[in-house]
Design an enzyme around this catalytic site. Structure first.
Site, PDB file in Angstrom:
ATOM      1  N   LYS A   1       0.809  -1.225   0.000  1.00 44.34           N
ATOM      2  CA  LYS A   1       0.000   0.000   0.000  1.00 44.34           C
ATOM      3  C   LYS A   1       0.845   1.280   0.000  1.00 44.34           C
ATOM      4  O   LYS A   1       2.059   1.233   0.244  1.00 44.34           O
ATOM      5  CB  LYS A   1      -0.919  -0.027   1.228  1.00 44.34           C
ATOM      6  CG  LYS A   1      -1.973  -1.142   1.184  1.00 44.34           C
ATOM      7  CD  LYS A   1      -2.894  -1.028   2.387  1.00 44.34           C
ATOM      8  CE  LYS A   1      -4.030  -2.009   2.314  1.00 44.34           C
ATOM      9  NZ  LYS A   1      -4.957  -1.848   3.455  1.00 44.34           N
TER      10      LYS A   1
ATOM     11  N   TYR B   1     -12.621  -1.679  -3.511  1.00 48.24           N
ATOM     12  CA  TYR B   1     -13.084  -1.797  -2.120  1.00 48.24           C
ATOM     13  C   TYR B   1     -14.600  -1.604  -1.994  1.00 48.24           C
ATOM     14  O   TYR B   1     -15.088  -1.232  -0.913  1.00 48.24           O
ATOM     15  CB  TYR B   1     -12.360  -0.785  -1.240  1.00 48.24           C
ATOM     16  CG  TYR B   1     -10.964  -1.211  -0.806  1.00 48.24           C
ATOM     17  CD1 TYR B   1     -10.787  -2.330   0.015  1.00 48.24           C
ATOM     18  CD2 TYR B   1      -9.832  -0.502  -1.185  1.00 48.24           C
ATOM     19  CE1 TYR B   1      -9.517  -2.724   0.433  1.00 48.24           C
ATOM     20  CE2 TYR B   1      -8.556  -0.891  -0.764  1.00 48.24           C
ATOM     21  CZ  TYR B   1      -8.416  -2.007   0.042  1.00 48.24           C
ATOM     22  OH  TYR B   1      -7.163  -2.389   0.470  1.00 48.24           O
TER      23      TYR B   1
ATOM     24  N   PHE C   1     -15.162   4.449   7.194  1.00 48.43           N
ATOM     25  CA  PHE C   1     -13.795   4.754   6.752  1.00 48.43           C
ATOM     26  C   PHE C   1     -13.619   4.655   5.239  1.00 48.43           C
ATOM     27  O   PHE C   1     -12.512   4.817   4.733  1.00 48.43           O
ATOM     28  CB  PHE C   1     -12.780   3.847   7.464  1.00 48.43           C
ATOM     29  CG  PHE C   1     -13.003   2.358   7.263  1.00 48.43           C
ATOM     30  CD1 PHE C   1     -12.572   1.721   6.106  1.00 48.43           C
ATOM     31  CD2 PHE C   1     -13.629   1.598   8.238  1.00 48.43           C
ATOM     32  CE1 PHE C   1     -12.758   0.366   5.916  1.00 48.43           C
ATOM     33  CE2 PHE C   1     -13.827   0.229   8.067  1.00 48.43           C
ATOM     34  CZ  PHE C   1     -13.391  -0.386   6.891  1.00 48.43           C
TER      35      PHE C   1
ATOM     36  N   ARG D   1      -1.971 -14.076   4.947  1.00 51.31           N
ATOM     37  CA  ARG D   1      -2.609 -13.336   6.042  1.00 51.31           C
ATOM     38  C   ARG D   1      -1.815 -13.483   7.346  1.00 51.31           C
ATOM     39  O   ARG D   1      -1.748 -12.557   8.160  1.00 51.31           O
ATOM     40  CB  ARG D   1      -4.061 -13.783   6.196  1.00 51.31           C
ATOM     41  CG  ARG D   1      -4.876 -13.414   4.944  1.00 51.31           C
ATOM     42  CD  ARG D   1      -6.319 -13.836   5.030  1.00 51.31           C
ATOM     43  NE  ARG D   1      -7.061 -13.063   6.013  1.00 51.31           N
ATOM     44  CZ  ARG D   1      -7.467 -11.815   5.828  1.00 51.31           C
ATOM     45  NH1 ARG D   1      -7.182 -11.179   4.714  1.00 51.31           N
ATOM     46  NH2 ARG D   1      -8.162 -11.206   6.762  1.00 51.31           N
TER      47      ARG D   1
ATOM     48  N   ASN E   1      -1.956   0.500   6.777  1.00 53.07           N
ATOM     49  CA  ASN E   1      -1.442  -0.751   7.343  1.00 53.07           C
ATOM     50  C   ASN E   1      -0.582  -1.562   6.371  1.00 53.07           C
ATOM     51  O   ASN E   1      -0.476  -2.782   6.490  1.00 53.07           O
ATOM     52  CB  ASN E   1      -2.586  -1.583   7.941  1.00 53.07           C
ATOM     53  CG  ASN E   1      -3.604  -2.009   6.900  1.00 53.07           C
ATOM     54  OD1 ASN E   1      -3.519  -1.597   5.749  1.00 53.07           O
ATOM     55  ND2 ASN E   1      -4.552  -2.828   7.296  1.00 53.07           N
TER      56      ASN E   1
ATOM     57  N   HIS F   1      -2.347  -5.341   1.807  1.00 49.99           N
ATOM     58  CA  HIS F   1      -3.677  -5.955   1.704  1.00 49.99           C
ATOM     59  C   HIS F   1      -3.485  -7.382   1.196  1.00 49.99           C
ATOM     60  O   HIS F   1      -2.612  -7.631   0.377  1.00 49.99           O
ATOM     61  CB  HIS F   1      -4.557  -5.192   0.698  1.00 49.99           C
ATOM     62  CG  HIS F   1      -5.774  -5.979   0.279  1.00 49.99           C
ATOM     63  ND1 HIS F   1      -6.933  -6.002   1.025  1.00 49.99           N
ATOM     64  CD2 HIS F   1      -5.990  -6.818  -0.776  1.00 49.99           C
ATOM     65  CE1 HIS F   1      -7.813  -6.808   0.430  1.00 49.99           C
ATOM     66  NE2 HIS F   1      -7.262  -7.310  -0.661  1.00 49.99           N
TER      67      HIS F   1
ATOM     68  N   GLU G   1     -10.184 -10.614  -6.950  1.00 48.22           N
ATOM     69  CA  GLU G   1      -9.163  -9.567  -6.840  1.00 48.22           C
ATOM     70  C   GLU G   1      -8.019  -9.786  -7.841  1.00 48.22           C
ATOM     71  O   GLU G   1      -7.478  -8.834  -8.381  1.00 48.22           O
ATOM     72  CB  GLU G   1      -8.639  -9.522  -5.400  1.00 48.22           C
ATOM     73  CG  GLU G   1      -9.723  -9.054  -4.422  1.00 48.22           C
ATOM     74  CD  GLU G   1      -9.270  -9.037  -2.973  1.00 48.22           C
ATOM     75  OE1 GLU G   1      -8.104  -9.368  -2.681  1.00 48.22           O
ATOM     76  OE2 GLU G   1     -10.103  -8.683  -2.109  1.00 48.22           O
TER      77      GLU G   1
HETATM   78  P1  CMP Z   1      -7.540  -4.268   3.892  1.00 49.73           P
HETATM   79  O1  CMP Z   1      -7.109  -5.647   4.240  1.00 49.73           O
HETATM   80  O2  CMP Z   1      -6.951  -3.662   2.691  1.00 49.73           O
HETATM   81  O3  CMP Z   1      -9.135  -4.247   3.741  1.00 49.73           O
HETATM   82  C1  CMP Z   1      -9.922  -3.129   4.048  1.00 49.73           C
HETATM   83  C2  CMP Z   1      -9.125  -2.011   4.602  1.00 49.73           C
HETATM   84  O4  CMP Z   1      -9.855  -1.024   5.261  1.00 49.73           O
HETATM   85  C3  CMP Z   1      -8.192  -2.536   5.675  1.00 49.73           C
HETATM   86  O5  CMP Z   1      -7.186  -3.325   5.124  1.00 49.73           O
HETATM   87  C4  CMP Z   1      -7.733  -1.255   6.331  1.00 49.73           C
HETATM   88  O6  CMP Z   1      -6.663  -0.651   5.661  1.00 49.73           O
HETATM   89  C5  CMP Z   1      -8.976  -0.386   6.152  1.00 49.73           C
HETATM   90  N1  CMP Z   1      -9.608  -0.199   7.449  1.00 49.73           N
HETATM   91  C6  CMP Z   1     -10.191  -1.127   8.220  1.00 49.73           C
HETATM   92  N2  CMP Z   1     -10.655  -0.573   9.349  1.00 49.73           N
HETATM   93  C7  CMP Z   1     -10.348   0.751   9.275  1.00 49.73           C
HETATM   94  C8  CMP Z   1     -10.579   1.836  10.143  1.00 49.73           C
HETATM   95  N3  CMP Z   1     -11.214   1.691  11.303  1.00 49.73           N
HETATM   96  N4  CMP Z   1     -10.140   3.047   9.742  1.00 49.73           N
HETATM   97  C9  CMP Z   1      -9.516   3.202   8.545  1.00 49.73           C
HETATM   98  N5  CMP Z   1      -9.276   2.193   7.693  1.00 49.73           N
HETATM   99  C10 CMP Z   1      -9.691   0.984   8.065  1.00 49.73           C
END
Ligand code: CMP
Length: 140
Positions: free
Chosen positions: A11, A51, A59, A87, A114, A117, A128
């Site tokens: 990311k 998404y 969010f 994961r 984070n 993904h 995906e």
């Molecule tokens: P990902 O595995 O890419 O799938 C959905 C994404 O939403 C997740 O990782 C996070 O990056 C994002 N996400 C999930 N919870 C939150 C949150 N509370 N605030 C902001 N982003 C979030």
């Protein structure tokens, strides 16, 4: 155990900090193989479509803007039990809850930023992978 393929995204927070190689090394060290890879800059429209399942979440807007803010590296990882293994190597969504040695524990900045993904099921992996790659681009 079956050989599987899963979609991984490195990311914006991670590409910006030049962590692509360190993250790929974690996947490779766990026995996963990169069978497709490209660095792209997502538009907000494409990030929003990817998404779409999170559209109702609070969010969503922040997530879409963030995913379109800097380049990402999208990859297909292949290996035994690849979806679960990917994961496990990523760690929990929230870095504060991620186990030691995981990518998110080591590199993630927050629940949103984070670093990585990964597909969460065989159905998600199929959707995906085909979202970003054609069959000809998958080279095992
Ligand atoms: P990902 O595995 O890419 O799938 C959905 C994404 O939403 C997740 O990782 C996070 O990056 C994002 N996400 C999930 N919870 C939150 C949150 N509370 N605030 C902001 N982003 C979030």
């Amino acid at each position: 155990m079956a050989t599987e393929r899963t979609l991984s995204i490195i990311k914006p927070d991670a590409t910006k900090r030049n962590l692509t190689g360190k993250i790929v090394a974690k996947f490779e060290d766990a026995g996963l193989r990169v069978v497709a890879s490209k660095r792209i800059h997502l538009s907000a429209a494409t990030a929003g479509e990817f998404y779409a399942e999170h559209k109702a979440r609070g969010f969503y807007g922040e997530l879409v803007a963030y995913m379109a803010s800097e380049p990402v590296v999208v990859q297909v990882l292949e290996g035994e039990n690849a979806i679960a293994k990917n994961r496990e190597v990523m760690g929990a969504t929230d870095p504060a809850a991620a186990a030691d040695g995981t990518i998110r524990k080591e590199f993630a900045l927050s629940k949103g930023e984070n670093s990585v993904h990964g597909s969460d099921s065989p159905e998600a992996a199929a959707r995906e992978i085909s979202f970003f790659f054609s069959g000809l681009e998958l080279v095992g």
